[in-house]
Motif scaffolding. Structure first.
Motif, PDB file in Angstrom:
ATOM      1  N   ALA A  38       0.815  -1.214   0.000  1.00  0.00           N
ATOM      2  CA  ALA A  38       0.000   0.000   0.000  1.00  0.00           C
ATOM      3  C   ALA A  38       0.848   1.264   0.000  1.00  0.00           C
ATOM      4  N   ASN A  39       2.109   1.152   0.393  1.00  0.00           N
ATOM      5  CA  ASN A  39       2.996   2.315   0.428  1.00  0.00           C
ATOM      6  C   ASN A  39       3.624   2.617  -0.934  1.00  0.00           C
ATOM      7  N   VAL A  40       3.408   1.729  -1.880  1.00  0.00           N
ATOM      8  CA  VAL A  40       3.927   1.917  -3.240  1.00  0.00           C
ATOM      9  C   VAL A  40       2.824   2.526  -4.106  1.00  0.00           C
ATOM     10  N   LYS A  41       3.125   3.612  -4.787  1.00  0.00           N
ATOM     11  CA  LYS A  41       2.123   4.241  -5.647  1.00  0.00           C
ATOM     12  C   LYS A  41       1.648   3.249  -6.706  1.00  0.00           C
ATOM     13  N   GLY A  42       0.344   2.986  -6.717  1.00  0.00           N
ATOM     14  CA  GLY A  42      -0.211   2.023  -7.663  1.00  0.00           C
ATOM     15  C   GLY A  42       0.052   0.583  -7.281  1.00  0.00           C
ATOM     16  N   GLY A  43       0.644   0.354  -6.102  1.00  0.00           N
ATOM     17  CA  GLY A  43       1.049  -0.987  -5.714  1.00  0.00           C
ATOM     18  C   GLY A  43      -0.106  -1.959  -5.577  1.00  0.00           C
ATOM     19  N   LEU A  44      -1.214  -1.504  -5.021  1.00  0.00           N
ATOM     20  CA  LEU A  44      -2.356  -2.401  -4.841  1.00  0.00           C
ATOM     21  C   LEU A  44      -2.934  -2.850  -6.175  1.00  0.00           C
ATOM     22  N   GLU A  45      -2.949  -1.942  -7.142  1.00  0.00           N
ATOM     23  CA  GLU A  45      -3.451  -2.300  -8.471  1.00  0.00           C
ATOM     24  C   GLU A  45      -2.495  -3.269  -9.164  1.00  0.00           C
ATOM     25  N   VAL A  46      -1.194  -3.046  -9.007  1.00  0.00           N
ATOM     26  CA  VAL A  46      -0.205  -3.968  -9.574  1.00  0.00           C
ATOM     27  C   VAL A  46      -0.384  -5.349  -8.967  1.00  0.00           C
ATOM     28  N   GLU A  47      -0.590  -5.397  -7.648  1.00  0.00           N
ATOM     29  CA  GLU A  47      -0.773  -6.677  -6.973  1.00  0.00           C
ATOM     30  C   GLU A  47      -2.039  -7.368  -7.452  1.00  0.00           C
ATOM     31  N   ARG A  48      -3.102  -6.611  -7.673  1.00  0.00           N
ATOM     32  CA  ARG A  48      -4.358  -7.202  -8.157  1.00  0.00           C
ATOM     33  C   ARG A  48      -4.175  -7.788  -9.553  1.00  0.00           C
ATOM     34  N   ARG A  49      -3.568  -7.018 -10.463  1.00  0.00           N
ATOM     35  CA  ARG A  49      -3.373  -7.500 -11.832  1.00  0.00           C
ATOM     36  C   ARG A  49      -2.434  -8.704 -11.854  1.00  0.00           C
ATOM     37  N   SER A  50      -1.431  -8.670 -10.984  1.00  0.00           N
ATOM     38  CA  SER A  50      -0.479  -9.778 -10.919  1.00  0.00           C
ATOM     39  C   SER A  50      -1.167 -11.053 -10.449  1.00  0.00           C
ATOM     40  N   ARG A  51      -2.019 -10.929  -9.462  1.00  0.00           N
ATOM     41  CA  ARG A  51      -2.744 -12.090  -8.954  1.00  0.00           C
ATOM     42  C   ARG A  51      -3.640 -12.685 -10.030  1.00  0.00           C
ATOM     43  N   GLU A  52      -4.321 -11.817 -10.789  1.00  0.00           N
ATOM     44  CA  GLU A  52      -5.200 -12.294 -11.858  1.00  0.00           C
ATOM     45  C   GLU A  52      -4.407 -13.035 -12.932  1.00  0.00           C
ATOM     46  N   LEU A  53      -3.227 -12.509 -13.281  1.00  0.00           N
ATOM     47  CA  LEU A  53      -2.425 -13.168 -14.314  1.00  0.00           C
ATOM     48  C   LEU A  53      -1.890 -14.502 -13.812  1.00  0.00           C
ATOM     49  N   HIS A  54      -1.445 -14.540 -12.569  1.00  0.00           N
ATOM     50  CA  HIS A  54      -0.993 -15.807 -11.987  1.00  0.00           C
ATOM     51  C   HIS A  54      -2.088 -16.867 -12.106  1.00  0.00           C
ATOM     52  N   LEU A  55      -3.303 -16.499 -11.714  1.00  0.00           N
ATOM     53  CA  LEU A  55      -4.411 -17.448 -11.741  1.00  0.00           C
ATOM     54  C   LEU A  55      -4.718 -17.901 -13.166  1.00  0.00           C
ATOM     55  N   LYS A  56      -4.648 -16.975 -14.114  1.00  0.00           N
ATOM     56  CA  LYS A  56      -4.959 -17.312 -15.504  1.00  0.00           C
ATOM     57  C   LYS A  56      -3.927 -18.291 -16.063  1.00  0.00           C
ATOM     58  N   VAL A  57      -2.647 -18.007 -15.837  1.00  0.00           N
ATOM     59  CA  VAL A  57      -1.603 -18.881 -16.365  1.00  0.00           C
ATOM     60  C   VAL A  57      -1.674 -20.261 -15.708  1.00  0.00           C
ATOM     61  N   GLN A  58      -1.904 -20.287 -14.408  1.00  0.00           N
ATOM     62  CA  GLN A  58      -2.000 -21.581 -13.731  1.00  0.00           C
ATOM     63  C   GLN A  58      -3.170 -22.403 -14.266  1.00  0.00           C
ATOM     64  N   ALA A  59      -4.297 -21.736 -14.518  1.00  0.00           N
ATOM     65  CA  ALA A  59      -5.455 -22.444 -15.078  1.00  0.00           C
ATOM     66  C   ALA A  59      -5.137 -22.991 -16.461  1.00  0.00           C
ATOM     67  N   LEU A  60      -4.431 -22.224 -17.266  1.00  0.00           N
ATOM     68  CA  LEU A  60      -4.065 -22.660 -18.611  1.00  0.00           C
ATOM     69  C   LEU A  60      -3.105 -23.846 -18.552  1.00  0.00           C
ATOM     70  N   LEU A  61      -2.166 -23.808 -17.617  1.00  0.00           N
ATOM     71  CA  LEU A  61      -1.212 -24.904 -17.480  1.00  0.00           C
ATOM     72  C   LEU A  61      -1.906 -26.191 -17.034  1.00  0.00           C
ATOM     73  N   GLN A  62      -2.903 -26.048 -16.206  1.00  0.00           N
ATOM     74  CA  GLN A  62      -3.639 -27.229 -15.748  1.00  0.00           C
ATOM     75  C   GLN A  62      -4.494 -27.827 -16.863  1.00  0.00           C
ATOM     76  N   GLN A  63      -4.984 -26.957 -17.743  1.00  0.00           N
ATOM     77  CA  GLN A  63      -5.815 -27.435 -18.851  1.00  0.00           C
ATOM     78  C   GLN A  63      -4.977 -28.163 -19.887  1.00  0.00           C
ATOM     79  N   THR A  64      -3.814 -27.592 -20.205  1.00  0.00           N
ATOM     80  CA  THR A  64      -2.985 -28.145 -21.273  1.00  0.00           C
ATOM     81  C   THR A  64      -1.525 -28.125 -20.855  1.00  0.00           C
ATOM     82  N   PRO A  65      -1.043 -29.152 -20.162  1.00  0.00           N
ATOM     83  CA  PRO A  65       0.378 -29.214 -19.810  1.00  0.00           C
ATOM     84  C   PRO A  65       1.230 -29.148 -21.071  1.00  0.00           C
ATOM     85  N   VAL A  66       2.278 -28.339 -21.039  1.00  0.00           N
ATOM     86  CA  VAL A  66       3.119 -28.129 -22.221  1.00  0.00           C
ATOM     87  C   VAL A  66       4.520 -28.655 -21.950  1.00  0.00           C
ATOM     88  N   ALA A  67       4.996 -29.530 -22.797  1.00  0.00           N
ATOM     89  CA  ALA A  67       6.368 -30.032 -22.682  1.00  0.00           C
ATOM     90  C   ALA A  67       7.326 -28.963 -23.185  1.00  0.00           C
TER      91      ALA A  67
END
Length: 285
Positions: free
Chosen positions: A248-277
């Motif tokens: 919260a002490n970083v300007k825009g930090g909470l928004e960065v954390e929110r977007r980062s969490r969403e991307l983490h979840l999206k990539v993990q879901a994609l990896l679970q759907q289609t494991p890539v060698a």
């Protein structure tokens, strides 16, 4: 295989003008901090208030790419590099397409941006989604898999300096038009590629196209900060080095954390759907 259809008219229109100008004149015009007829009129594309766009050869498309990295707009140094490479190649007798490909490669993400960009992408496990050991390979041995582009294909300046985006970008008519008439057809050529926008404004532009049904939202991996190296406190949030209440002490930090969490979840879901060698450069897709 390449695609030049979207930018052929502009390339043909401006190539002779670039060749007719001297290297010194091009360098001075592109870096001018005030009006410059060569940049603003001879190569000029559009203007609106403090914003103006000029032509630089970023039209070539790598149709073999399965990854598209989208920045905001080429800066003055990128524009100069591309213009001078195009000019030299054409004066040496190369074809327009050959010259355009060389120009595009010469001005793609360079130096520290590659290192930080790969670090950010790896943090979200995008390398696993692509079947790579590290996304740093996209800037080296696996560069044939990548097409680098910008939300605003041609260089946009603000008060004659580099433009870094603003919330009303899509409200500026020529910028919106550039997104819809340059970026949209470009991504349509690469409809099966993963689209990775670097930075908030590039992400908004890609999302705008997705909202209009022009890009598959499922293939957009948005939320990564632009690796320009100017916002280290925010990079630390994105990389998980700053956590908890300190965000919260970083300007825009909470928004960065929110977007980062969403991307983490999206990539993990994609990896679970289609494991890539792990796929090595040159291996069949």
């Amino acid at each position: 295989m390449t695609d030049m259809t979207a930018g052929t008219r502009n390339l043909e229109r401006f190539a002779s003008r670039i060749c007719e100008a001297s290297e010194a004149d091009l360098r001075a015009a592109i870096y001018a901090d005030g009006p410059a007829p060569l940049r603003d009129t001879t190569l000029g594309l559009a203007a609106d208030g403090p914003y103006r766009a000029f032509y630089a050869p970023f039209d070539w498309i790598n149709t073999q790419a399965d990854v598209v990295i989208v920045g905001l707009t080429p800066g003055r140094q990128q524009a100069l590099d591309a213009v001078l490479v195009l000019r030299q190649a054409l004066l040496q007798g190369q074809t327009l397409e050959q010259a355009a490909a060389l120009a595009k490669y010469s001005a793609s993400f360079k130096g520290g941006m590659r290192k930080l960009g790969a670090q950010l992408m790896d943090h979200f496990h995008i390398h696993q989604l692509l079947g790579l050991v590290t996304t740093a390979e996209l800037f080296g041995s696996a560069q044939g898999r990548v097409h680098a582009t910008s939300a605003l294909r041609y260089p946009v300046l603000r008060h004659h300096g580099n433009y870094s985006g603003h919330a009303g970008m899509l409200d500026v008519p020529f910028m919106r038009e550039m997104v819809e008439t340059c970026l949209a057809p470009e991504l349509a050529v690469l409809k099966n590629a993963w689209v990775i926008p670097f930075g908030t404004y590039a992400h908004r532009a890609v999302q705008h196209l997705a909202n209009r049904g022009l890009v598959d939202e499922g293939r957009i991996l948005g939320g990564i900060l632009h690796p320009g190296g100017q916002q280290w406190n925010r990079y630390k949030v994105q990389l998980g080095m700053t956590t908890g209440a300190a965000i919260a002490n970083v300007k825009g930090g909470l928004e960065v954390e929110r977007r980062s969490r969403e991307l983490h979840l999206k990539v993990q879901a994609l990896l679970q759907q289609t494991p890539v060698a792990v796929r090595r450069p040159g291996a069949a897709a």
